[in-house]
Structures are given as C-alpha cells and as structure tokens.
Design a protein around this motif. Sequence first.
Motif, PDB file in Angstrom:
ATOM      1  N   LEU A  27       0.834  -1.192   0.000  1.00  0.00           N
ATOM      2  CA  LEU A  27       0.000   0.000   0.000  1.00  0.00           C
ATOM      3  C   LEU A  27       0.874   1.250   0.000  1.00  0.00           C
ATOM      4  O   LEU A  27       1.965   1.260   0.568  1.00  0.00           O
ATOM      5  N   VAL A  28       0.386   2.292  -0.627  1.00  0.00           N
ATOM      6  CA  VAL A  28       1.120   3.555  -0.685  1.00  0.00           C
ATOM      7  C   VAL A  28       0.364   4.609   0.122  1.00  0.00           C
ATOM      8  O   VAL A  28      -0.823   4.847  -0.133  1.00  0.00           O
ATOM      9  N   PRO A  29       1.012   5.254   1.097  1.00  0.00           N
ATOM     10  CA  PRO A  29       0.357   6.338   1.826  1.00  0.00           C
ATOM     11  C   PRO A  29       0.211   7.567   0.928  1.00  0.00           C
ATOM     12  O   PRO A  29       1.095   7.881   0.135  1.00  0.00           O
ATOM     13  N   ALA A  30      -0.903   8.252   1.069  1.00  0.00           N
ATOM     14  CA  ALA A  30      -1.149   9.452   0.270  1.00  0.00           C
ATOM     15  C   ALA A  30      -1.984  10.421   1.093  1.00  0.00           C
ATOM     16  O   ALA A  30      -2.605  10.045   2.098  1.00  0.00           O
ATOM     17  N   VAL A  31      -1.964  11.682   0.673  1.00  0.00           N
ATOM     18  CA  VAL A  31      -2.783  12.689   1.331  1.00  0.00           C
ATOM     19  C   VAL A  31      -3.470  13.527   0.265  1.00  0.00           C
ATOM     20  O   VAL A  31      -2.886  13.825  -0.779  1.00  0.00           O
ATOM     21  N   ILE A  32      -4.723  13.861   0.518  1.00  0.00           N
ATOM     22  CA  ILE A  32      -5.498  14.734  -0.364  1.00  0.00           C
ATOM     23  C   ILE A  32      -5.739  16.039   0.371  1.00  0.00           C
ATOM     24  O   ILE A  32      -6.257  16.041   1.496  1.00  0.00           O
ATOM     25  N   TYR A  33      -5.339  17.153  -0.236  1.00  0.00           N
ATOM     26  CA  TYR A  33      -5.515  18.446   0.403  1.00  0.00           C
ATOM     27  C   TYR A  33      -6.107  19.427  -0.599  1.00  0.00           C
ATOM     28  O   TYR A  33      -6.092  19.201  -1.813  1.00  0.00           O
ATOM     29  N   GLY A  34      -6.632  20.518  -0.104  1.00  0.00           N
ATOM     30  CA  GLY A  34      -7.223  21.523  -0.975  1.00  0.00           C
ATOM     31  C   GLY A  34      -7.645  22.733  -0.191  1.00  0.00           C
ATOM     32  O   GLY A  34      -7.631  22.729   1.055  1.00  0.00           O
ATOM     33  N   ALA A  35      -8.052  23.764  -0.921  1.00  0.00           N
ATOM     34  CA  ALA A  35      -8.401  25.022  -0.280  1.00  0.00           C
ATOM     35  C   ALA A  35      -9.651  24.913   0.579  1.00  0.00           C
ATOM     36  O   ALA A  35      -9.816  25.654   1.546  1.00  0.00           O
ATOM     37  N   HIS A  36     -10.536  23.984   0.227  1.00  0.00           N
ATOM     38  CA  HIS A  36     -11.838  23.941   0.906  1.00  0.00           C
ATOM     39  C   HIS A  36     -12.062  22.650   1.689  1.00  0.00           C
ATOM     40  O   HIS A  36     -13.190  22.380   2.106  1.00  0.00           O
ATOM     41  N   LEU A  83      16.859   4.387  -4.715  1.00  0.00           N
ATOM     42  CA  LEU A  83      17.479   3.303  -5.480  1.00  0.00           C
ATOM     43  C   LEU A  83      16.542   2.685  -6.507  1.00  0.00           C
ATOM     44  O   LEU A  83      16.892   2.536  -7.675  1.00  0.00           O
ATOM     45  N   ARG A  84      15.347   2.335  -6.097  1.00  0.00           N
ATOM     46  CA  ARG A  84      14.430   1.625  -6.995  1.00  0.00           C
ATOM     47  C   ARG A  84      13.419   2.535  -7.672  1.00  0.00           C
ATOM     48  O   ARG A  84      12.671   2.089  -8.541  1.00  0.00           O
ATOM     49  N   ALA A  85      13.366   3.782  -7.272  1.00  0.00           N
ATOM     50  CA  ALA A  85      12.402   4.742  -7.822  1.00  0.00           C
ATOM     51  C   ALA A  85      10.962   4.272  -7.625  1.00  0.00           C
ATOM     52  O   ALA A  85      10.075   4.596  -8.410  1.00  0.00           O
ATOM     53  N   ASP A  86      10.733   3.484  -6.565  1.00  0.00           N
ATOM     54  CA  ASP A  86       9.377   3.032  -6.261  1.00  0.00           C
ATOM     55  C   ASP A  86       8.592   4.173  -5.612  1.00  0.00           C
ATOM     56  O   ASP A  86       9.153   5.070  -4.991  1.00  0.00           O
ATOM     57  N   ILE A  87       7.285   4.131  -5.763  1.00  0.00           N
ATOM     58  CA  ILE A  87       6.422   5.181  -5.219  1.00  0.00           C
ATOM     59  C   ILE A  87       6.351   5.039  -3.709  1.00  0.00           C
ATOM     60  O   ILE A  87       6.018   3.971  -3.190  1.00  0.00           O
ATOM     61  N   ARG A  88       6.668   6.119  -2.990  1.00  0.00           N
ATOM     62  CA  ARG A  88       6.683   6.100  -1.533  1.00  0.00           C
ATOM     63  C   ARG A  88       5.525   6.885  -0.910  1.00  0.00           C
ATOM     64  O   ARG A  88       5.031   6.542   0.155  1.00  0.00           O
ATOM     65  N   HIS A  89       5.116   7.941  -1.587  1.00  0.00           N
ATOM     66  CA  HIS A  89       4.048   8.791  -1.052  1.00  0.00           C
ATOM     67  C   HIS A  89       3.539   9.704  -2.160  1.00  0.00           C
ATOM     68  O   HIS A  89       4.304  10.082  -3.049  1.00  0.00           O
ATOM     69  N   VAL A  90       2.241  10.037  -2.117  1.00  0.00           N
ATOM     70  CA  VAL A  90       1.658  10.896  -3.143  1.00  0.00           C
ATOM     71  C   VAL A  90       0.860  12.014  -2.474  1.00  0.00           C
ATOM     72  O   VAL A  90       0.111  11.774  -1.522  1.00  0.00           O
ATOM     73  N   ASP A  91       1.056  13.224  -2.984  1.00  0.00           N
ATOM     74  CA  ASP A  91       0.225  14.369  -2.602  1.00  0.00           C
ATOM     75  C   ASP A  91      -0.765  14.631  -3.731  1.00  0.00           C
ATOM     76  O   ASP A  91      -0.352  14.830  -4.882  1.00  0.00           O
ATOM     77  N   PHE A  92      -2.050  14.631  -3.400  1.00  0.00           N
ATOM     78  CA  PHE A  92      -3.098  14.958  -4.361  1.00  0.00           C
ATOM     79  C   PHE A  92      -3.722  16.300  -3.979  1.00  0.00           C
ATOM     80  O   PHE A  92      -3.938  16.582  -2.799  1.00  0.00           O
ATOM     81  N   PHE A  93      -4.041  17.099  -4.988  1.00  0.00           N
ATOM     82  CA  PHE A  93      -4.718  18.368  -4.768  1.00  0.00           C
ATOM     83  C   PHE A  93      -6.177  18.234  -5.172  1.00  0.00           C
ATOM     84  O   PHE A  93      -6.494  17.912  -6.318  1.00  0.00           O
ATOM     85  N   ALA A  94      -7.072  18.457  -4.231  1.00  0.00           N
ATOM     86  CA  ALA A  94      -8.508  18.367  -4.493  1.00  0.00           C
ATOM     87  C   ALA A  94      -8.977  19.618  -5.228  1.00  0.00           C
ATOM     88  O   ALA A  94      -8.742  20.735  -4.770  1.00  0.00           O
ATOM     89  N   VAL A  95      -9.636  19.437  -6.360  1.00  0.00           N
ATOM     90  CA  VAL A  95     -10.079  20.574  -7.161  1.00  0.00           C
ATOM     91  C   VAL A  95     -11.556  20.847  -6.913  1.00  0.00           C
ATOM     92  O   VAL A  95     -12.334  19.936  -6.622  1.00  0.00           O
ATOM     93  N   ASP A  96     -11.899  22.121  -7.034  1.00  0.00           N
ATOM     94  CA  ASP A  96     -13.294  22.555  -7.009  1.00  0.00           C
ATOM     95  C   ASP A  96     -13.696  22.738  -8.474  1.00  0.00           C
ATOM     96  O   ASP A  96     -13.183  23.622  -9.154  1.00  0.00           O
TER      97      ASP A  96
END
Length: 215
Positions: A27-36, A83-96
């Motif tokens: 599993l990959v940890p991620a966070v979704i953030y946005g202005a609202h 080293l492996r360029a594997d995905i470690r974490h993702v930041d997503f921006f929530a759009v209106d």
Amino acid sequence: MADRYTIEAQPRAITGKKVNQLRRQGLVPAVIYGAHISPVHVQIPYRPLEVTLMKAGGTNLIDVKVDGSTLTVLAREVQRGVLRADIRHVDFFAVDESSTIRVDVPLHFVNESAAVESRLGQLVTGPSSLTIETLPSKLLSQIEIDLSRIPNVNDTLYVRDLQLGEGIVIVNDPDEMVARISPVSTATEEETETEATPAEVEIISKGKAEEEEAE
C-alpha cells in the motif's frame, strides 16, 4: 481535452514513520488536500496507483473513491525511493470543479517547418510547458504546437499566437517565444546558449533523503 481516471482508496489512520508498515503490505500512503477541505489521509494499492499515475500525469483529473465518497484531484507530488524509484508517497490536490485552477501543461510539437524539411533552417524551442488557467472540465493533457505555421527561416511562434479555446487562459508572458526557425549556421550556437529544459512536465520527485511523508 484531458482524460479522467478513477482509483479506489481506503482511509488511513497510520501516519509518520509507521507508514512503512503499509508499504510492506503493498500500500502507498497518500494525502489529499485543498483550499476547501481538511487533509484526507488515504492508502492506495501500489499497482493500480502506479498505472493511474503513468496515465494521468499531473494534468488529468483523478476521481479518488474513498469511504463512500469521491474526491476529484490532480497529482501534485510523487515521492520516490532513491534506489528503486518506487512510489513512496503521493500528494493529491482536491479541485473545485466550479473554480479555475492553474496547471503546467507540456507542449507537444507536431508536423514540420518547410525550412527545416529543406535543411535551410533548424528548430529552436522555448519552454517545455506553459501555465494555463481554466476550469477543471477544460483541462488539457498537452498543448499541440503545429510547426507548419512557421515555414520560413526566422519565423517565430510566440505565446500570443496560441489559441487554446474558450475559457482557457495562458498565464505566460505573451511575448515569450515558443518556437523559432533559425538559419542552420546559427541554430547550433543558440541551442548551446539556451539552458536545457525537460521535454515534459515532471511531477515525480525522486531521491528525497527521507522516505517518510511530511505530515
């Protein structure tokens, strides 16, 4: 226009250094953030996330389905291992979807200048991407630049010459050069003086010293 993708996510309670437990489970940890919205912490299966990011890049909308609701996002930052360029974490921006947003969109050059085909001139390009402001529904995955519009030596295409459609505003300086046909004798010198830029918008951040998310 840009495409739209969907991915399933789960709410995440684990944060900080303990997120390595999730990575060992695929599993990959991620966070979704946005202005609202308040930040939403999620975890996403590795392979579906990897495929979605490859297709969506940073200019296509992604519908993240989590806990019975859907959040429409853009990928803003992807942290990868050294080293492996594997995905470690993702930041997503929530759009209106009712508000305009700014996005860097890569340029895609098509066709050829007649001067280049006849070997009288050589193509010199400006930025690899342009910043646009528009509603999420009007996002572009790329901006197509038709080089047949500059057929002669010394012809130049500027930002002001581009029309991307109703409701899409280019933020860059209108006088910024997008492409120019230079004489063969001088094109090489100009390219040497121009700092190299990546061919596409790059949303992937590689080689961060610390692999844990900044939360």
